[in-house]
Design a protein around this motif. Sequence first.
Motif, PDB file in Angstrom:
ATOM      1  N   SER A  10       0.855  -1.186   0.000  1.00 40.93           N
ATOM      2  CA  SER A  10       0.000   0.000   0.000  1.00 40.93           C
ATOM      3  C   SER A  10       0.890   1.234   0.000  1.00 40.93           C
ATOM      4  O   SER A  10       1.514   1.568   1.014  1.00 40.93           O
ATOM      5  CB  SER A  10      -0.921   0.008   1.230  1.00 40.93           C
ATOM      6  N   PHE A  11       0.918   1.900  -1.131  1.00 37.14           N
ATOM      7  CA  PHE A  11       1.786   3.060  -1.335  1.00 37.14           C
ATOM      8  C   PHE A  11       0.886   4.263  -1.584  1.00 37.14           C
ATOM      9  O   PHE A  11       0.498   4.554  -2.698  1.00 37.14           O
ATOM     10  CB  PHE A  11       2.711   2.779  -2.517  1.00 37.14           C
ATOM     11  N   GLY A  12       0.516   4.984  -0.490  1.00 35.58           N
ATOM     12  CA  GLY A  12      -0.472   6.051  -0.624  1.00 35.58           C
ATOM     13  C   GLY A  12      -1.809   5.438  -0.998  1.00 35.58           C
ATOM     14  O   GLY A  12      -2.312   4.541  -0.323  1.00 35.58           O
ATOM     15  N   LEU A  13      -2.384   5.900  -2.089  1.00 40.41           N
ATOM     16  CA  LEU A  13      -3.637   5.334  -2.589  1.00 40.41           C
ATOM     17  C   LEU A  13      -3.392   4.251  -3.625  1.00 40.41           C
ATOM     18  O   LEU A  13      -4.332   3.718  -4.213  1.00 40.41           O
ATOM     19  CB  LEU A  13      -4.499   6.438  -3.199  1.00 40.41           C
ATOM     20  N   VAL A  14      -2.128   3.907  -3.853  1.00 37.70           N
ATOM     21  CA  VAL A  14      -1.769   2.886  -4.836  1.00 37.70           C
ATOM     22  C   VAL A  14      -1.590   1.550  -4.130  1.00 37.70           C
ATOM     23  O   VAL A  14      -0.960   1.464  -3.081  1.00 37.70           O
ATOM     24  CB  VAL A  14      -0.465   3.274  -5.579  1.00 37.70           C
ATOM     25  N   SER A  15      -2.143   0.492  -4.706  1.00 39.40           N
ATOM     26  CA  SER A  15      -1.992  -0.855  -4.174  1.00 39.40           C
ATOM     27  C   SER A  15      -1.264  -1.707  -5.207  1.00 39.40           C
ATOM     28  O   SER A  15      -1.693  -1.800  -6.359  1.00 39.40           O
ATOM     29  CB  SER A  15      -3.358  -1.465  -3.854  1.00 39.40           C
ATOM     30  N   ILE A  16      -0.169  -2.328  -4.794  1.00 45.95           N
ATOM     31  CA  ILE A  16       0.672  -3.089  -5.715  1.00 45.95           C
ATOM     32  C   ILE A  16       0.674  -4.553  -5.272  1.00 45.95           C
ATOM     33  O   ILE A  16       1.217  -4.904  -4.222  1.00 45.95           O
ATOM     34  CB  ILE A  16       2.123  -2.557  -5.713  1.00 45.95           C
ATOM     35  N   GLY A  17       0.030  -5.398  -6.050  1.00 51.87           N
ATOM     36  CA  GLY A  17      -0.003  -6.819  -5.732  1.00 51.87           C
ATOM     37  C   GLY A  17       1.370  -7.450  -5.873  1.00 51.87           C
ATOM     38  O   GLY A  17       2.045  -7.268  -6.892  1.00 51.87           O
ATOM     39  N   GLY A 116       0.381 -10.170 -11.511  1.00 49.21           N
ATOM     40  CA  GLY A 116      -0.643  -9.753 -12.469  1.00 49.21           C
ATOM     41  C   GLY A 116      -0.318  -8.427 -13.130  1.00 49.21           C
ATOM     42  O   GLY A 116       0.769  -8.219 -13.678  1.00 49.21           O
ATOM     43  N   SER A 117      -1.252  -7.486 -13.036  1.00 50.35           N
ATOM     44  CA  SER A 117      -1.114  -6.179 -13.695  1.00 50.35           C
ATOM     45  C   SER A 117      -0.402  -5.156 -12.813  1.00 50.35           C
ATOM     46  O   SER A 117      -0.439  -3.960 -13.104  1.00 50.35           O
ATOM     47  CB  SER A 117      -2.500  -5.647 -14.080  1.00 50.35           C
ATOM     48  N   ALA A 118       0.252  -5.606 -11.760  1.00 48.58           N
ATOM     49  CA  ALA A 118       0.886  -4.669 -10.821  1.00 48.58           C
ATOM     50  C   ALA A 118       2.313  -4.294 -11.231  1.00 48.58           C
ATOM     51  O   ALA A 118       2.997  -3.598 -10.476  1.00 48.58           O
ATOM     52  CB  ALA A 118       0.911  -5.275  -9.429  1.00 48.58           C
ATOM     53  N   THR A 119       2.749  -4.735 -12.418  1.00 46.40           N
ATOM     54  CA  THR A 119       4.132  -4.476 -12.826  1.00 46.40           C
ATOM     55  C   THR A 119       4.418  -2.987 -12.949  1.00 46.40           C
ATOM     56  O   THR A 119       5.464  -2.500 -12.492  1.00 46.40           O
ATOM     57  CB  THR A 119       4.437  -5.174 -14.159  1.00 46.40           C
ATOM     58  N   LYS A 120       3.505  -2.218 -13.559  1.00 44.49           N
ATOM     59  CA  LYS A 120       3.739  -0.780 -13.774  1.00 44.49           C
ATOM     60  C   LYS A 120       3.888  -0.017 -12.449  1.00 44.49           C
ATOM     61  O   LYS A 120       4.886   0.691 -12.253  1.00 44.49           O
ATOM     62  CB  LYS A 120       2.596  -0.191 -14.613  1.00 44.49           C
TER      63      LYS A 120
END
Length: 330
Positions: A10-17, A116-120
């Motif tokens: 959880s990076f601010g409002l960004v969630s990175i799987g 998944g799509s969390a690469t970016k």
Amino acid sequence: MRAIWKGAVSFGLVSIGVKVYSATEEKDIRFHQVHREDGGRIRYKRTCSVCGEEVTYDDIAKGYDIGGGEMVILTDSDFADLPLSTSHAIDVLEFVPAEQVDPILYNKAYFLEPEGSATKPYVLLRDALSDSERVAIVKVALRQREQLATLRVREGVLLLNTMLWPDEIRRPDFGFLDEDLKVRPPELAMASSLIDSMAGEFEPDAFTDDYRAALQEVIDAKVEGREVVQPEEEEAAPAAAVDLMAALKASVERARAARGEAPSGSGAEPTPISSARSAKKAAKKAPAKKAEPAKKAAAKKAPAKKTAAKKAEPAKKTAAKKAPAKKKSA
């Protein structure tokens, strides 16, 4: 590698799987306990100390000893409502300079892989961390335990380092810390020379576990039925010297010899201690002459002038004798 945990950063409002993998592994050679006579494995039974019956895993609970022979029993339902017991989030709390994190706090290391799509967003966080030259302080729940950790970049991958809590670090309480021990400047200078003579660049691949390699050789020889070849013994370290300065100086010379450098007594650059000692020896061998009084020095120089005057007189007499010769020729 096999992922041991899945969750999100959880990076601010960004969630990175992400998937979590153990970044390290122990290479210790492990053994089983066996019966010496026939090699049979030694098994341990889980028995109750009260009734003596063998207990299965399903009948085992956790007990907390409160002293006096009393035990508090906790079951799975007691752990179910605890905070973060099943949370799969790595919450970023703040970003701090890496040098502010004491290495003693570090515990275990894990690689994070984007899922998944969390690469970016993963790459975005990775590059931002690299540019900031900081590490992220995070909280994470692993194996039903909340842990403090850091996120940093290593070889293009986010690395999670779990940390011990500050109250888990013991404080050194040793008697010598209260003693008034003073190190003499010459000893400190020689110790610094020793450090300089052993200075280098850390290359982890240059170091190996010699004990493990020797033990593996013994095992391989046993398997192949051949004779065990004993490894060459390393040169024994010199016996501890009573004189600290002598021990330091010997250590400096040994380190220089290991590097192929000339010893300090063969034209090599002198250490601060050897320079000071050389100056003292030179001062003792060449004592300063006492200055003579000015009058005595002047008196000694006076005879030189008289001698010069005496030498001039015969020259005048010779000139007087030659004068009559000139009149006869006239």
